[in-house]
Design a protein around this motif. Structure first.
Motif: not given
Length: 611
Positions: A215-238
């Motif tokens: 779990l620690e390794r996959i969460q670390e590996r996906l942190e970049g994807v998670r951060a990019s979604f937080r910045e996305a706005k158009l058409g994405l329900s947060q």
């Protein structure tokens, strides 16, 4: 069966033209009757190759190839074919536009009732679905490119005005489809201790490590994807839960517009944006379909012809962000760990505890798209070759079928997907996918185009040719749809289908594979460093011998001998130009030049002895 994409496309075109044109009328419909997907697939059987393969183009009447005209003679000559295409595309746009001008994307009879005795409601049949949005993007881009070029040869004002009107309608449908796909995107967040969390952890943990470390390794590996979604706005329900780094998530496309999907703020007139009902979680099948459709938005042809207006470019950027992050997510999950990849643990297990070889093939498709995007090395690709080879065997694409073989279900009737949320308006709905062999063919061809390793490429092409042979045997052998797809009974004894009507679903996907094969075949041959070294050494020897021959040549040599020396020099010059990109061809030219030089040397020695 060898891949010969041009000849095979023309073969299919003959059958498409024969079925589609009956007298003066266009014959719509197939096994799923008429709907926005099936009709688009029928048109794409013609429009997609014409847009993607340069020597199959139909938009320049004076330049249409003779064999293309012969294959499509049922549709008319080089001038009549473009006009007919404008007629039928115009009819398609009008058919799938509501009275208020809103483009419609209903799945029609592609939707099936979970209850054999249940009848789907009109509301359910009209629900927008990812397949319709994706095919609309591909068809719209092919149409806009076709109109862009064909309009240059048009002189009549009435035809120009008609082209302008069709271009406007097509552009509007394209924008609506892009908005629809944006609203189909979903991020599914769940706790590590939930059922989906435990299922994901089991899939990832191929080396028997403690779950906490996984779990620690996959969460670390996906942190970049998670951060990019937080910045996305158009058409994405947060989803606020996504901000919690301890939560797990999946991303991709649901089957339709997701429940509570926000309305897209756009300056384009796309008509009404209906409320969504689809489950807010990704489906692997619909994710792959969406990714393939989105990729057409940033193809070279789309960019060169300038097919997207300013607002469509903004929508395309939002879709590309989702495209990139979806590839990054699924590639990270599929290739997780230092040892065995989860992708290699066939069959793939989804977070809702479903398992299927088909799901493994879908995940492989996403991984290959990611490798292509990153221009990955052959080390990244090699392991997927074995996966595709094993899937070909498990799916009985290149093996004999035994009695009661469960693999037959992958092809006929296919894998059934429950469309959660569609029951809001009636009985439960399912979607059946039966393109296992075609999907295998497409991904093997795509991987072969990516590989720069001769051994891996040959293995991939072998898988592709075996899959093509399997698919080709499933063509209908008689009736009005002869030469089209699909008759799985030709391969799997006991399977019975309607042989009078074609499956445009399968036929269009075979065409896509052949177009991709044409692109792969047209690429430069794989460059061998060993051949470069050999050709370089040969060229050095040939250059020195040529210089010696020039030194020994007499100024009194006749013109024929001088021409022969010029010919040798031309071969060596050409070989030098090809040395880095096509060392095998360069070596062949050098061998010819060395042979010619040796003949001159022998002739001179014979002349000296005779004196």
């Amino acid at each position: 069966m060898r891949l010969q994409p041009r000849q095979q496309i023309l073969d299919v075109w003959r059958s498409v033209a024969r079925y589609s044109r009956r007298g003066d009328a266009w014959n719509w419909g197939g096994r799923q009757l008429r709907n926005s997907i099936s009709d688009a697939e029928q048109l794409l059987c013609l429009m997609y190759p014409a847009a993607a393969v340069s020597n199959l183009r139909l938009d320049e009447p004076d330049s249409t190839a003779t064999d293309v005209l012969e294959a499509l003679r049922q549709l008319g000559d080089g001038v009549e074919i473009p006009k007919l295409l404008i007629d039928v595309i115009d009819e398609y746009m009008a058919t799938y536009t509501a009275e208020d001008g809103t483009p419609t994307f209903g799945g029609g009879r592609y939707f099936l009732s979970e209850d054999p005795d249940g009848e789907l409601t009109d509301k359910q049949l009209s629900l927008g679905v990812v397949d319709s949005f994706a095919t609309a993007i591909t068809l719209s881009l092919a149409t806009l490119g076709f109109l862009n070029v064909f309009s240059r040869a048009v002189r009549r004002q009435a035809m120009k005005e008609r082209i302008d009107a069709l271009e406007a309608a097509t552009s509007k449908r394209l924008s609506a489809a892009m908005v629809g796909l944006l609203r189909c995107f979903s991020i599914y967040v769940f706790e590590p201790d939930s059922n989906p969390g435990r299922a994901l952890c089991r899939t990832l943990n191929q080396d028997g490590e403690p779950d906490r470390l996984v779990l620690e390794r996959i969460q670390e590996r996906l942190e970049g994807v998670r951060a990019s979604f937080r910045e996305a706005k158009l058409g994405l329900s947060q989803d606020d839960a996504l901000d919690n780094p301890n939560m797990l998530f999946e991303c991709g496309f649901s089957w339709g517009i997701v429940r509570d999907a926000p309305v897209i703020d756009t300056s384009e007139d796309v008509g009404d944006q209906p409320d969504g009902v689809a489950l807010g979680a990704p489906y692997l099948y619909f994710t792959v379909v969406a990714l393939d459709g989105i990729s057409d938005l940033f193809s070279d042809r789309t960019r060169v012809l300038g097919l997207l207006n300013e607002e469509q470019q903004r929508l395309a950027q939002a879709l590309q962000l989702r495209w990139d992050l979806t590839l990054e997510y699924w590639s990270a999950v599929a290739r997780f760990g230092a040892g065995k990849w989860p992708l290699e643990d066939i069959p793939w297990r989804t977070t809702d505890e479903e398992e299927s070889d088909y799901f493994s093939l879908l995940v492989t498709a996403v991984v290959l798209l990611d490798l292509l995007r990153r221009r990955a090395t052959d080390d990244d690709l090699t392991r997927t070759v074995k996966v595709l080879e094993e899937l070909a065997i498990r799916g009985r694409v290149n093996r004999r079928v035994v009695k009661g073989d469960p693999a037959v279900g992958l092809h006929a009737p296919g894998v059934s997907l429950k469309l959660s949320g569609a029951e809001t308006f009636g009985p439960e709905v399912r979607w059946v996918v039966s393109d296992f062999a075609v999907l295998l063919l497409k991904r093997a061809v795509r991987a072969a185009g990516l590989s720069r390793n001769r051994g891996a490429r040959d293995r991939l092409l072998e898988v592709a040719e075996e899959a093509l042979g399997h698919v080709w045997r499933r063509r209908l052998v008689d009736g009005p749809a002869q030469g089209l797809w699909d008759d799985p009974g030709q391969v799997f004894p006991g399977v019975v289908v309607d042989r009078q009507l074609p499956s445009w679903y399968l036929t269009e996907r075979v065409i896509e594979c052949l177009v991709l094969a044409a692109s792969t075949v047209s690429e430069s041959p794989i460059r061998s460093l060993r051949l470069v070294e050999i050709a370089t050494d040969l060229l050095g020897e040939a250059d020195q011998l040529f210089s010696q021959e020039q030194l020994a040549a007499s100024q009194h040599e006749n013109s024929a001998m001088q021409i022969a020396m010029q010919r040798i020099q031309g071969k060596l010059t050409r070989a030098r130009q090809l040395l880095q990109d096509r060392p095998g061809t360069a070596a062949a030219l050098i061998y010819e030049a060395l042979g010619d030089l040796d003949q001159r040397a022998v002739a001179r020695q014979d002349a000296i002895r005779s004196v």
